[in-house]
Write a protein that holds these residues in place. Structure first.
Motif, PDB file in Angstrom:
ATOM      1  N   ARG A  32       3.536   6.713  -1.222  1.00 51.87           N
ATOM      2  CA  ARG A  32       2.508   7.464  -1.670  1.00 51.87           C
ATOM      3  C   ARG A  32       2.310   7.536  -2.988  1.00 51.87           C
ATOM      4  O   ARG A  32       2.975   7.416  -3.867  1.00 51.87           O
ATOM      5  N   ARG A  34      -0.396   5.562  -2.812  1.00 55.55           N
ATOM      6  CA  ARG A  34      -1.200   4.214  -2.411  1.00 55.55           C
ATOM      7  C   ARG A  34      -1.342   3.807  -1.017  1.00 55.55           C
ATOM      8  O   ARG A  34      -2.120   3.264  -0.839  1.00 55.55           O
ATOM      9  N   TYR A  37      -4.827   5.343   0.020  1.00 55.59           N
ATOM     10  CA  TYR A  37      -5.776   4.583  -0.645  1.00 55.59           C
ATOM     11  C   TYR A  37      -5.855   3.373   0.049  1.00 55.59           C
ATOM     12  O   TYR A  37      -6.988   2.888   0.190  1.00 55.59           O
ATOM     13  N   MET A  40      -7.683   3.710   3.367  1.00 51.46           N
ATOM     14  CA  MET A  40      -9.131   3.959   3.299  1.00 51.46           C
ATOM     15  C   MET A  40      -9.668   2.605   2.941  1.00 51.46           C
ATOM     16  O   MET A  40     -10.880   2.524   3.361  1.00 51.46           O
ATOM     17  N   ALA A  41      -9.138   2.154   1.795  1.00 50.21           N
ATOM     18  CA  ALA A  41      -9.755   0.673   1.632  1.00 50.21           C
ATOM     19  C   ALA A  41      -9.992  -0.203   2.673  1.00 50.21           C
ATOM     20  O   ALA A  41     -10.956  -1.068   2.592  1.00 50.21           O
ATOM     21  N   GLU A  69     -10.762  10.585   8.745  1.00 46.14           N
ATOM     22  CA  GLU A  69     -10.429  10.769   7.418  1.00 46.14           C
ATOM     23  C   GLU A  69      -9.476  11.867   7.506  1.00 46.14           C
ATOM     24  O   GLU A  69      -8.489  11.546   6.698  1.00 46.14           O
ATOM     25  N   HIS A  73      -5.577  11.289   6.099  1.00 43.72           N
ATOM     26  CA  HIS A  73      -4.865  12.074   5.065  1.00 43.72           C
ATOM     27  C   HIS A  73      -3.458  12.724   5.521  1.00 43.72           C
ATOM     28  O   HIS A  73      -2.608  12.415   4.733  1.00 43.72           O
ATOM     29  N   SER A  76      -0.789  10.472   6.066  1.00 40.29           N
ATOM     30  CA  SER A  76      -0.369   9.770   5.104  1.00 40.29           C
ATOM     31  C   SER A  76       0.904  10.740   4.091  1.00 40.29           C
ATOM     32  O   SER A  76       1.504  10.209   3.460  1.00 40.29           O
TER      33      SER A  76
END
Ligand code: PSU
Ligand code: MN
Length: 297
Positions: A32, A34, A37, A40-41, A69, A73, A76
């Motif tokens: 975390r 990352r 991120y 999502m990327a 999403e 979240h 993660s």
């Protein structure tokens, strides 16, 4: 028992390209913050290509294809998230647990949902010392039975790559190196082994996969895409850290499903984030190629 998001259901119903994404890389593969991120990327890369992402995971016992999403979240950040291979799915459901799905479990659920293309960072395989420990990833057996098109930077370099290639042959998985005849080694572009076949375009990949389907072969096609040279880990650093990591795993008695997360985490710490940056480059590049293949399909 499998919840498929409306977005994914609509895309599949309308015959638009959909790509499955795993979530163990989020829960156990990257630190975390990352991990979120990158999750999502990866979805963004696909959306920009006009491809619908279907991230797979387990949310409080609900097996889900197409995490929202908010669900991404929460996953993660979840310390209790389980690493779910195929055998762990029933337990997660029965106990209402949340978890990240491995390549094996994601391929299984993707296929069940009607999704063919599935990119990851590095596939699991035969661990070093497997002759004694029998430690071989369930990813391999899964790929022998699930006809997906898998994109991966070869297999993780922490593994016994020669043995893994032998097993892939035994298990009827076609291995196609992308744009090279070398077999990639995850953090390193060239593992030192050569690949059985070479392809150079998404169309070549789909031609092979279509022929596989026409022939009724139930095994995956593995597209092995090397990390671009400018992003690969320094070979000397890689060799040194790998030796240390394997010694540490042995000394600490790490075994079972903890081995891979332990070794990846060791790399991320010992290389001061260099391996993490490489891992992200590998992953997002594979996702992009996955999107191109799905579009060509
Ligand atoms: N690729 C990555 N990072 C990861 C993984 C793949 O870049 O964390 C995960 C995948 O989910 C894969 C798993 O299925 O590692 C393999 O674990 P094992 O060796 O225990 O089967
Ligand atoms: Mn294992």
């Amino acid at each position: 028992m499998v919840h498929v998001s409306e977005e994914v259901r609509d895309a599949l119903a309308e015959g638009r390209p959909v790509v499955a994404l795993e979530s163990t890389i989020i829960t156990h593969g990257l630190p975390r913050p990352r991990n979120l991120y990158v999750a999502m990327a990866a979805e963004d890369v696909l959306r920009r290509q006009g491809v619908t992402p279907a991230t797979v995971g387990v949310v409080h016992g609900r097996v889900t294809v197409g995490l929202s999403e908010d669900e991404l979240h929460d996953l993660s950040l979840d310390d209790l998230a389980v690493k779910c291979s195929i055998r762990d799915l029933p337990m997660a459901v029965a106990r209402g647990a949340s978890g990240g799905t491995t390549v094996a479990a994601t391929a299984f659920l993707a296929r069940k949902t009607g999704i063919t293309v599935f990119p990851t960072g590095g596939l699991g395989g035969v661990h070093r010392g497997a002759a004694q420990t029998y430690d071989e990833s369930a990813d391999l057996v899964a790929l022998s039975r699930i006809p997906v098109v898998m994109v991966s930077a070869g297999v993780k370099s922490i593994l016994d790559i020669g043995a893994t290639l032998e097993r892939l042959e035994t298990l009827n998985v076609a291995v196609l190196s992308y744009g090279t005849s070398a077999f990639p080694g995850f953090y390193i572009a060239d593992s030192g082994f050569s690949a059985p076949f070479r392809v150079d375009s998404p169309a070549e990949v789909t031609a092979v996969a279509h022929a596989r389907d026409e022939l009724g072969i139930e095994a995956a096609v593995l597209v092995a895409r090397p990390v671009p040279l400018e992003h690969q880990l320094d070979a000397g650093l890689h060799a040194r850290v790998l030796a240390e990591a394997l010694t540490a795993a042995d000394a600490e008695g790490v075994h079972g499903h903890d081995v891979t997360p332990f070794l990846l985490d060791y790399f991320h710490t010992a290389t001061h984030g260099a391996s993490e940056a490489t891992n992200v480059e590998i992953y997002l590049g594979n996702v992009e190629l996955g999107g191109e293949i799905a579009a060509a399909w």
